[in-house]
Scaffold this motif. Structure first.
Motif, mmCIF file in Angstrom:
data_model
loop_
_atom_site.group_PDB
_atom_site.id
_atom_site.type_symbol
_atom_site.label_atom_id
_atom_site.label_comp_id
_atom_site.label_asym_id
_atom_site.label_seq_id
_atom_site.Cartn_x
_atom_site.Cartn_y
_atom_site.Cartn_z
ATOM 1 N N LEU A 174 -0.502 32.796 63.884
ATOM 2 C CA LEU A 174 -0.545 31.322 63.458
ATOM 3 C C LEU A 174 -1.122 31.788 62.110
ATOM 4 C CD1 LEU A 174 -1.707 28.763 64.005
ATOM 5 C CD2 LEU A 174 -4.105 28.300 63.328
ATOM 6 N N GLN A 175 -1.291 32.648 61.364
ATOM 7 C CA GLN A 175 -1.244 32.440 59.885
ATOM 8 C C GLN A 175 0.441 32.848 59.769
ATOM 9 O OE1 GLN A 175 -4.694 35.564 58.839
ATOM 10 N NE2 GLN A 175 -5.799 33.477 58.278
ATOM 11 N N GLU A 176 1.148 33.565 60.547
ATOM 12 C CA GLU A 176 1.840 34.372 59.685
ATOM 13 C C GLU A 176 3.041 33.178 60.520
ATOM 14 O OE1 GLU A 176 5.862 35.258 59.812
ATOM 15 O OE2 GLU A 176 4.952 35.021 62.356
ATOM 16 N N GLU A 177 3.016 31.737 61.094
ATOM 17 C CA GLU A 177 3.559 31.422 61.229
ATOM 18 C C GLU A 177 3.837 30.395 59.785
ATOM 19 O OE1 GLU A 177 3.732 27.628 64.502
ATOM 20 O OE2 GLU A 177 2.675 29.232 64.782
ATOM 21 N N ASN A 178 3.000 30.225 59.596
ATOM 22 C CA ASN A 178 2.950 29.611 57.704
ATOM 23 C C ASN A 178 2.947 29.974 56.878
ATOM 24 O OD1 ASN A 178 1.157 27.406 60.100
ATOM 25 N ND2 ASN A 178 -1.460 28.580 58.898
ATOM 26 N N TYR A 179 2.887 30.937 56.254
ATOM 27 C CA TYR A 179 3.658 31.690 55.587
ATOM 28 C C TYR A 179 5.332 32.192 56.006
ATOM 29 C CZ TYR A 179 -1.018 32.609 53.609
ATOM 30 O OH TYR A 179 -2.134 32.821 53.244
ATOM 31 N N ARG A 180 5.777 32.212 56.857
ATOM 32 C CA ARG A 180 7.006 31.723 57.737
ATOM 33 C C ARG A 180 7.681 30.261 57.455
ATOM 34 N NH1 ARG A 180 11.348 34.470 58.609
ATOM 35 N NH2 ARG A 180 12.841 33.785 60.801
ATOM 36 N N ARG A 181 7.023 29.174 57.380
ATOM 37 C CA ARG A 181 7.183 28.029 57.200
ATOM 38 C C ARG A 181 7.877 28.117 55.473
ATOM 39 N NH1 ARG A 181 3.214 25.761 59.628
ATOM 40 N NH2 ARG A 181 3.939 25.990 60.913
ATOM 41 N N GLN A 182 6.898 28.288 54.930
ATOM 42 C CA GLN A 182 7.089 28.364 52.996
ATOM 43 C C GLN A 182 7.903 29.534 53.206
ATOM 44 O OE1 GLN A 182 3.231 30.737 51.023
ATOM 45 N NE2 GLN A 182 1.724 28.975 52.875
ATOM 46 N N PHE A 183 8.622 30.698 53.265
ATOM 47 C CA PHE A 183 9.577 31.431 53.277
ATOM 48 C C PHE A 183 11.010 30.936 53.707
ATOM 49 C CE2 PHE A 183 12.188 35.141 55.544
ATOM 50 C CZ PHE A 183 11.997 35.323 54.708
ATOM 51 N N THR A 184 10.930 30.524 54.849
ATOM 52 C CA THR A 184 11.980 29.314 55.227
ATOM 53 C C THR A 184 12.369 27.965 53.783
ATOM 54 O OG1 THR A 184 10.906 28.256 56.969
ATOM 55 C CG2 THR A 184 12.331 29.805 57.597
ATOM 56 N N ASP A 185 11.463 27.537 53.863
ATOM 57 C CA ASP A 185 11.559 26.093 53.349
ATOM 58 C C ASP A 185 11.752 26.799 51.451
ATOM 59 O OD1 ASP A 185 10.068 24.864 54.564
ATOM 60 O OD2 ASP A 185 8.643 24.613 53.709
ATOM 61 N N ALA A 186 11.753 28.112 51.046
ATOM 62 C CA ALA A 186 11.812 29.230 49.597
ATOM 63 C C ALA A 186 13.706 29.252 49.737
ATOM 64 C CB ALA A 186 11.391 29.709 49.437
ATOM 65 N N LEU A 187 13.754 30.066 50.886
ATOM 66 C CA LEU A 187 15.013 30.092 51.022
ATOM 67 C C LEU A 187 15.285 28.780 51.106
ATOM 68 C CD1 LEU A 187 15.283 32.523 54.622
ATOM 69 C CD2 LEU A 187 15.746 32.981 51.661
ATOM 70 N N ASP A 188 15.742 27.612 51.792
ATOM 71 C CA ASP A 188 16.569 26.415 51.557
ATOM 72 C C ASP A 188 16.644 25.601 50.206
ATOM 73 O OD1 ASP A 188 17.127 25.391 54.311
ATOM 74 O OD2 ASP A 188 15.243 24.566 54.735
ATOM 75 N N ASN A 189 15.267 26.384 49.071
ATOM 76 C CA ASN A 189 15.108 25.667 48.162
ATOM 77 C C ASN A 189 16.230 26.062 46.964
ATOM 78 O OD1 ASN A 189 13.704 23.195 49.467
ATOM 79 N ND2 ASN A 189 11.535 24.132 49.427
ATOM 80 N N TYR A 190 16.030 27.523 47.831
ATOM 81 C CA TYR A 190 16.161 28.045 46.414
ATOM 82 C C TYR A 190 17.145 29.353 46.001
ATOM 83 C CZ TYR A 190 11.216 25.918 45.346
ATOM 84 O OH TYR A 190 10.311 25.621 44.744
ATOM 85 N N VAL A 191 17.570 29.507 47.591
ATOM 86 C CA VAL A 191 19.116 30.738 47.847
ATOM 87 C C VAL A 191 20.005 29.861 47.633
ATOM 88 C CG1 VAL A 191 19.949 32.460 48.878
ATOM 89 C CG2 VAL A 191 17.508 31.912 48.285
ATOM 90 N N GLU A 192 21.162 29.031 47.531
ATOM 91 C CA GLU A 192 22.749 29.546 48.119
ATOM 92 C C GLU A 192 22.788 30.191 49.665
ATOM 93 O OE1 GLU A 192 25.510 30.215 45.486
ATOM 94 O OE2 GLU A 192 24.851 28.383 44.221
#
Length: 337
Positions: A162-180
Motif C-alpha cells: 500500500l505504501q509503495e502504491e502511494n509513492y508510485r502515484r507520486q512518481f507517475t505524477d512527476a513524470l506527467d508534470n515534469y518530463v516530456e
C-alpha cells in the motif's frame, strides 16, 4: 530445476534451516540414534553403518566440511560431558575410531547434512531424493500451493504494497508534470528502477518467475523490495520536480534519464541494493525454484527466520490477512494519510 545437494551448500543449508521439512524428515526417515541432552545423536560408527561407507570416508568429510557440519550439530564430547554420555548409553559401542577420551557425535541435523554430502553412498542418494520430495510437499502444503505469491504470506507485505502504491502515484505524477514524452515513459522509467535494483526489466523478471504477461510484478515482490522501489519512486519524483523548476520547463527524457543515472549512484542505496538483491536471489531460488542468473553471485542460504516468515504460524494467505479486522484498520489508516 534439478538440485545437486552434493554440490550446493546453499541448497543443503536451505533444507537444514527449514524446521518444517526437518520435522517431516524425522517422522518419515526413521534414522534412529540415541537420546542425549534432549536430542537424538549418532556416533560415527552409527553413521558409517547408516550410509554403508567406511570410517575413513566419514573422517574425510569431517575434514573437508568441518565448519558446515559443526554449524549443523556435529560436536566432540570430552570430559564430564563424555562421561555423562557413556553413563546414559551404557553398553553402546562408542569407541568408533577415536580416542576413548573424546567422541564425535552427530545430531540428526548433522546426519542429514553428511547424507547430502556423500557421493559414493546409495543410502545417502536415496536420502537426498526423499529429502527433496519432503521439502516440495512441505512447501506446497504450508504455502497453500501458491509459491509464486509466497511473498504475500509475509505479515509486512500488505503495508509495504500500500505504501509503495502511494509513492508510485507520486512518481507517475512527476513524470506527467515534469518530463516530456508519451505514455511509454512510465514503462521506461519503471524498468530503469527494476534494472537498478535487481538487474532485470519487467519482461526478464516475468520470464524468470514464469509469470503471465498481465501479472502485476509488484504482487510477487517481497516487502523489502517494495520498500526500496518506493524509496526510488519518492526520491526520483523529488529530483524531477527540482530539476524542472530549475530549468523553468519540462525535462527531456534524455535529461530525466541522466538525472536518474546520477540518482542511483547515491551511496545511500548501496547497502539497500545489496540486501535487496541477496533476498530476492536467495528466496526465489529456495521458495520458487527460480534462478535470477544476473543475481547468481548474490545467492546465499535462506535464514531460519525466513522460513518462519513465509511458512510459519504467523504467515497467512492474503485472503486471511484481508479478513482480519486489525489488518484492515491498519490499511485504512495508511490509505487515509
Amino acid at each position: 530445476m534439478a538440485k545437486d545437494l552434493t554440490e550446493s551448500s546453499h541448497d543443503r543449508q536451505n533444507i537444514l534451516n527449514n524446521r518444517y521439512a526437518l520435522q517431516q524428515a524425522e517422522q518419515h526417515l526413521g534414522l534412529g540414534g540415541m537420546e542425549f541432552d534432549g536430542e537424538m545423536v549418532f556416533t560415527k560408527a552409527q553413521v558409517v553403518t547408516l550410509f554403508e561407507v567406511t570410517d575413513r570416508t566419514i573422517e574425510r568429510y569431517l575434514a573437508s566440511h568441518e565448519d558446515e557440519l559443526k554449524s549443523n550439530g556435529y560436536r566432540v564430547l570430552k570430559g564430564k560431558i563424555l562421561k555423562k554420555f557413556k553413563e546414559i548409553n551404557n553398553g553402546t559401542d562408542i569407541n568408533d575410531g577415536t580416542k576413548t577420551s573424546v567422541l564425535g557425535v552427530f545430531s540428526s541435523r548433522a546426519v542429514l547434512n553428511i547424507g547430502m554430502l556423500l557421493t559414493d553412498s546409495e543410502p545417502a542418494r536415496q536420502l537426498r531424493s526423499r529429502l527433496l520430495d519432503i521439502v516440495l510437499d512441505v512447501m506446497a502444503e504450508r504455502a497453500g500451493g501458491h509459491t509464486k505469491f509466497i511473498n504475500q504470506r509475509d505479515e509486512n507485505y500488505l503495508v509495504s504494497a500500500l505504501q509503495e502504491e502511494n509513492y508510485r502515484r507520486q512518481f507517475t505524477d512527476a513524470l506527467d508534470n515534469y518530463v516530456e514524452g508519451n505514455h511509454w515513459k512510465y514503462a521506461r522509467f519503471t524498468n530503469l528502477i527494476y534494472q537498478s535494483i535487481f538487474r532485470e526489466n519487467a519482461a526478464e523478471y516475468k520470464k524468470v518467475l514464469n509469470l503471465a504477461v498481465k501479472t502485476n510484478i509488484r504482487e510477487t515482490l517481497y516487502s523489502e523490495i517494495l520498500n526500496l522501489i518506493a524509496s526510488y519512486e519518492s526520491g526520483i519524483a523529488h529530483e524531477l520536480e527540482q530539476a524542472s523548476y530549475a530549468q523553468g520547463r519540462k525535462l527531456t527524457q534524455r535529461e530525466a534519464e541522466s538525472l536518474f543515472a546520477s540518482f542511483e549512484q547515491h551511496p545511500l542505496f548501496k547497502p539497500l541494493i545489496l540486501d535487496a538483491r541477496t533476498k530476492m536471489a536467495s528466496r526465489d531460488l529456495c521458495f520458487r525454484d527460480a534462478l535470477h542468473e544476473k543475481l547468481e553471485a548474490y545467492i546465499q542460504s535462506v535464514p531460519e527466520a525466513d522460513f518462519e516468515r513465509f511458512l510459519g504460524e504467523k504467515s497467512r494467505s492474503l485472503e486471511e490477512q484481508l479478513s482480519d479486522p486489525e489488518t484492515l484498520a491498519v490499511l485504512k489508516r495508511l490509505k487515509d494519510r
